[in-house]
Scaffold this motif. Sequence first.
Motif, mmCIF file in Angstrom:
data_model
loop_
_atom_site.group_PDB
_atom_site.id
_atom_site.type_symbol
_atom_site.label_atom_id
_atom_site.label_comp_id
_atom_site.label_asym_id
_atom_site.label_seq_id
_atom_site.Cartn_x
_atom_site.Cartn_y
_atom_site.Cartn_z
ATOM 1 N N ASP A 37 0.921 -1.098 -0.057
ATOM 2 C CA ASP A 37 -0.017 0.151 0.131
ATOM 3 C C ASP A 37 0.983 1.080 0.062
ATOM 4 O OD1 ASP A 37 -2.079 1.779 0.184
ATOM 5 O OD2 ASP A 37 -2.604 1.321 2.037
ATOM 6 N N ASP A 38 1.301 1.654 -1.247
ATOM 7 C CA ASP A 38 2.248 2.699 -1.396
ATOM 8 C C ASP A 38 1.616 4.037 -1.755
ATOM 9 O OD1 ASP A 38 1.496 2.299 -3.973
ATOM 10 O OD2 ASP A 38 3.475 1.665 -4.742
ATOM 11 N N GLY A 39 0.151 4.117 -1.745
ATOM 12 C CA GLY A 39 -0.663 5.236 -2.171
ATOM 13 C C GLY A 39 -1.020 5.480 -3.500
ATOM 14 N N LYS A 40 -0.392 4.494 -4.290
ATOM 15 C CA LYS A 40 -0.601 4.543 -5.865
ATOM 16 C C LYS A 40 -1.693 3.637 -6.208
ATOM 17 C CE LYS A 40 4.066 5.251 -7.071
ATOM 18 N NZ LYS A 40 5.389 4.472 -7.686
ATOM 19 N N ASP A 41 -2.461 3.869 -7.134
ATOM 20 C CA ASP A 41 -3.605 3.346 -7.716
ATOM 21 C C ASP A 41 -2.978 1.803 -8.339
ATOM 22 O OD1 ASP A 41 -5.772 2.201 -9.073
ATOM 23 O OD2 ASP A 41 -6.410 3.659 -10.155
ATOM 24 N N ALA A 42 -3.436 0.734 -7.571
ATOM 25 C CA ALA A 42 -2.972 -0.446 -7.760
ATOM 26 C C ALA A 42 -3.085 -0.936 -9.355
ATOM 27 C CB ALA A 42 -3.707 -1.656 -7.161
ATOM 28 N N ALA A 43 -4.152 -0.307 -10.225
ATOM 29 C CA ALA A 43 -4.411 -0.700 -11.641
ATOM 30 C C ALA A 43 -4.006 0.281 -12.343
ATOM 31 C CB ALA A 43 -5.831 -0.793 -11.682
ATOM 32 N N GLU A 44 -2.921 1.400 -11.983
ATOM 33 C CA GLU A 44 -2.263 2.121 -12.835
ATOM 34 C C GLU A 44 -1.681 1.516 -13.862
ATOM 35 O OE1 GLU A 44 0.481 6.170 -12.867
ATOM 36 O OE2 GLU A 44 -0.385 5.373 -11.177
ATOM 37 N N GLY A 45 -1.781 1.716 -15.101
ATOM 38 C CA GLY A 45 -1.273 1.078 -16.293
ATOM 39 C C GLY A 45 -1.982 -0.443 -16.761
ATOM 40 N N TYR A 46 -3.133 -0.715 -16.247
ATOM 41 C CA TYR A 46 -3.836 -1.837 -16.524
ATOM 42 C C TYR A 46 -4.184 -1.813 -18.081
ATOM 43 C CZ TYR A 46 -8.039 -4.560 -16.992
ATOM 44 O OH TYR A 46 -9.130 -5.444 -17.488
ATOM 45 N N ASP A 47 -3.941 -2.940 -18.671
ATOM 46 C CA ASP A 47 -4.092 -3.400 -20.054
ATOM 47 C C ASP A 47 -4.906 -4.585 -20.236
ATOM 48 O OD1 ASP A 47 -4.148 -4.207 -22.737
ATOM 49 O OD2 ASP A 47 -2.263 -4.978 -22.863
ATOM 50 N N PRO A 48 -6.435 -3.956 -20.471
ATOM 51 C CA PRO A 48 -7.548 -5.077 -20.521
ATOM 52 C C PRO A 48 -7.267 -6.058 -21.298
ATOM 53 C CG PRO A 48 -8.086 -2.992 -21.492
ATOM 54 C CD PRO A 48 -6.869 -2.645 -20.858
ATOM 55 N N ASN A 49 -6.416 -6.162 -22.444
ATOM 56 C CA ASN A 49 -6.344 -7.232 -23.193
ATOM 57 C C ASN A 49 -5.092 -8.010 -22.553
ATOM 58 O OD1 ASN A 49 -8.212 -6.321 -25.012
ATOM 59 N ND2 ASN A 49 -6.921 -4.792 -25.562
ATOM 60 N N ALA A 50 -4.243 -7.904 -21.877
ATOM 61 C CA ALA A 50 -3.166 -8.694 -21.426
ATOM 62 C C ALA A 50 -3.737 -10.162 -20.791
ATOM 63 C CB ALA A 50 -2.650 -7.862 -20.424
ATOM 64 N N LYS A 51 -2.952 -11.069 -21.073
ATOM 65 C CA LYS A 51 -3.341 -12.215 -20.442
ATOM 66 C C LYS A 51 -2.952 -12.202 -19.192
ATOM 67 C CE LYS A 51 -2.479 -17.282 -21.433
ATOM 68 N NZ LYS A 51 -1.896 -18.298 -22.346
ATOM 69 N N VAL A 52 -3.907 -12.796 -18.333
ATOM 70 C CA VAL A 52 -3.624 -12.702 -16.636
ATOM 71 C C VAL A 52 -4.561 -13.691 -16.103
ATOM 72 C CG1 VAL A 52 -5.552 -10.965 -16.478
ATOM 73 C CG2 VAL A 52 -3.631 -11.025 -14.775
ATOM 74 N N THR A 53 -3.803 -14.164 -14.948
ATOM 75 C CA THR A 53 -4.516 -15.075 -14.011
ATOM 76 C C THR A 53 -4.825 -14.471 -12.530
ATOM 77 O OG1 THR A 53 -3.531 -16.941 -14.885
ATOM 78 C CG2 THR A 53 -4.563 -17.393 -12.728
ATOM 79 N N ILE A 54 -6.169 -14.594 -12.233
ATOM 80 C CA ILE A 54 -6.486 -13.987 -10.582
ATOM 81 C C ILE A 54 -6.985 -15.175 -10.006
ATOM 82 C CG2 ILE A 54 -6.553 -11.639 -11.462
ATOM 83 C CD1 ILE A 54 -9.670 -12.073 -11.553
ATOM 84 N N GLN A 55 -6.866 -14.892 -8.526
ATOM 85 C CA GLN A 55 -7.374 -15.898 -7.700
ATOM 86 C C GLN A 55 -8.582 -15.274 -7.155
ATOM 87 O OE1 GLN A 55 -3.780 -16.598 -5.306
ATOM 88 N NE2 GLN A 55 -3.508 -18.526 -6.361
ATOM 89 N N TRP A 56 -9.603 -16.079 -6.562
ATOM 90 C CA TRP A 56 -10.719 -15.637 -6.221
ATOM 91 C C TRP A 56 -11.188 -16.621 -5.228
ATOM 92 C CZ3 TRP A 56 -16.206 -16.289 -8.817
ATOM 93 C CH2 TRP A 56 -17.145 -15.683 -8.060
ATOM 94 N N TRP A 57 -11.047 -16.015 -3.710
ATOM 95 C CA TRP A 57 -11.406 -17.196 -2.733
ATOM 96 C C TRP A 57 -12.967 -16.537 -2.372
ATOM 97 C CZ3 TRP A 57 -7.123 -16.751 1.630
ATOM 98 C CH2 TRP A 57 -5.906 -17.523 0.876
ATOM 99 N N ASP A 89 0.654 -6.046 -9.401
ATOM 100 C CA ASP A 89 0.519 -6.186 -10.775
ATOM 101 C C ASP A 89 -0.781 -5.515 -11.243
ATOM 102 O OD1 ASP A 89 -0.083 -7.280 -13.570
ATOM 103 O OD2 ASP A 89 0.562 -9.180 -12.605
ATOM 104 N N PRO A 90 -0.607 -4.427 -12.193
ATOM 105 C CA PRO A 90 -1.693 -3.548 -12.433
ATOM 106 C C PRO A 90 -2.863 -4.524 -13.355
ATOM 107 C CG PRO A 90 0.218 -2.999 -13.780
ATOM 108 C CD PRO A 90 0.776 -3.747 -12.549
ATOM 109 N N ASN A 91 -2.090 -5.428 -14.068
ATOM 110 C CA ASN A 91 -3.057 -6.036 -14.818
ATOM 111 C C ASN A 91 -4.180 -7.134 -13.985
ATOM 112 O OD1 ASN A 91 -2.376 -5.125 -17.330
ATOM 113 N ND2 ASN A 91 -0.615 -6.696 -17.449
ATOM 114 N N ARG A 92 -3.455 -7.647 -13.039
ATOM 115 C CA ARG A 92 -4.123 -8.331 -12.041
ATOM 116 C C ARG A 92 -5.369 -7.506 -11.206
ATOM 117 N NH1 ARG A 92 -0.503 -13.045 -9.040
ATOM 118 N NH2 ARG A 92 -2.637 -13.506 -8.040
ATOM 119 N N ALA A 93 -4.741 -6.285 -10.846
ATOM 120 C CA ALA A 93 -5.711 -5.560 -10.101
ATOM 121 C C ALA A 93 -6.838 -4.949 -10.930
ATOM 122 C CB ALA A 93 -4.997 -4.247 -9.580
#
Length: 431
Positions: free
Chosen positions: A24-44, A321-325
């Motif tokens: 938590d460094d105060g930056k937007d976790a999704a800054e630079g997010y590429d909606p077309n990037a290949k990404v894996t996310i975990q959902w509990w 990871d902005p793409n995961r976020a």
Amino acid sequence: MALGAALTALTLAAAGCTGSDPVDDGKDAAEGYDPNAKVTIQWWTGQTEDMQKVSEDLAKEYMKLHPNVTIESSTGASTTDELLTKLSAGFTGGNYPDISYAFGSWATQLAESGRTQNLKTFVGTPEIAWDDFPASARATATVGDKVIGFPAIVDNLALIYNKKLFDAAGLAHPTDDWSWDDFRAAAKKLTNPATNTYGTAYSVSGSEDTTWHLWPLLWQRGGKIIDGKKPTFNSDAGVQALESLRQMAVDDKSMYLDQTDEKYQPLFNDGHVGMVMTGPWVLHETQEAGVDYGVVNLPGLNGDHQTVSGPDLWVLFNKKDPNRAGASRDFIKWLTSKEIDPKWTMANGNLPLRASEKNTPEFATYVKDYPGAQKFFDNLQNCKQPRPTVPGYVEMSGYVGDAVSKVLQGAAKPKEALDEAAKKSASALEG
């Protein structure tokens, strides 16, 4: 959550906050997010076996629409209660998910972990329609100047009563305008020791189930749970609220005292309890039990029928990871949308997350299939304030729960019990 478990979770959360990899460094976790990037996310998901299957089906539906995203869905823990401990331990080792189900009472602890995303700007965009969620749910997701997640479940407490027992006792059915005096009088008349029938019931396990049932009675009397970091539930309003419950439990003996949180609803379904203060989550089992029941507002004081809501959350975490976020945000936005939410909430007998869903065909089917659901939905308007999302709430809840339990079992007087709970809670709230 029982006090012991809460204290363990608090300790683990604190340990997680001091880990070697804060994010938590105060930056937007999704800054630079590429909606077309290949990404894996975990959902509990924190769900039971049946709802886990629903979760997995929804994840597949989303992945079909977004082939670049892989969602690894799991329950996260053997029970929902264990999720906080699992998350807290994961913060230290870096093994925590992108999204997790969480009880609303955990919000502050999770925010203080330094691992959550701050969604304040994201939820402020028009496409989210943040105001479409109940105010109590939005407040629960907000900790200080951060929004750490989206509502996952919304609910509230109302009064469910057994029509057959009322008719047998020659009593008029409860109404939305009932006072607590009306409630007490009916509970007394419904009680029959010969048949082990009680007018009402209350948890004395000392858990949050014990505590949060007290809050509406406190609020209706103008009381506050806390003022800043100072516990104020032991005010005259709090003492009067607890005294009204004590009268039924000790003086009238019209209240079944449940040591476990798990017995009073089955007893209601079996016809041994006439009225319970509970939420929409019981409608399915009550209906399956064949109970001829009705639902009305909680009894009120001077026309105030304020109730309490216990929203649960989808909390989003920062994995650097902005793409995961970004993918996590997009998935939860989709999951909680007006179009998709009915597949999650109403399919499980829960209230819709959004006010706009009241006009959907799914909602019409839901209120038809679950008598009383409309009342619970309308009762969200009586949720005027949330339970505090402040450090120390979980620990304070345990102290209050213990106080209520002692009083209802005749082991203490309301003022002395609440004063003792407030004294113990003060240090927890100070942090």
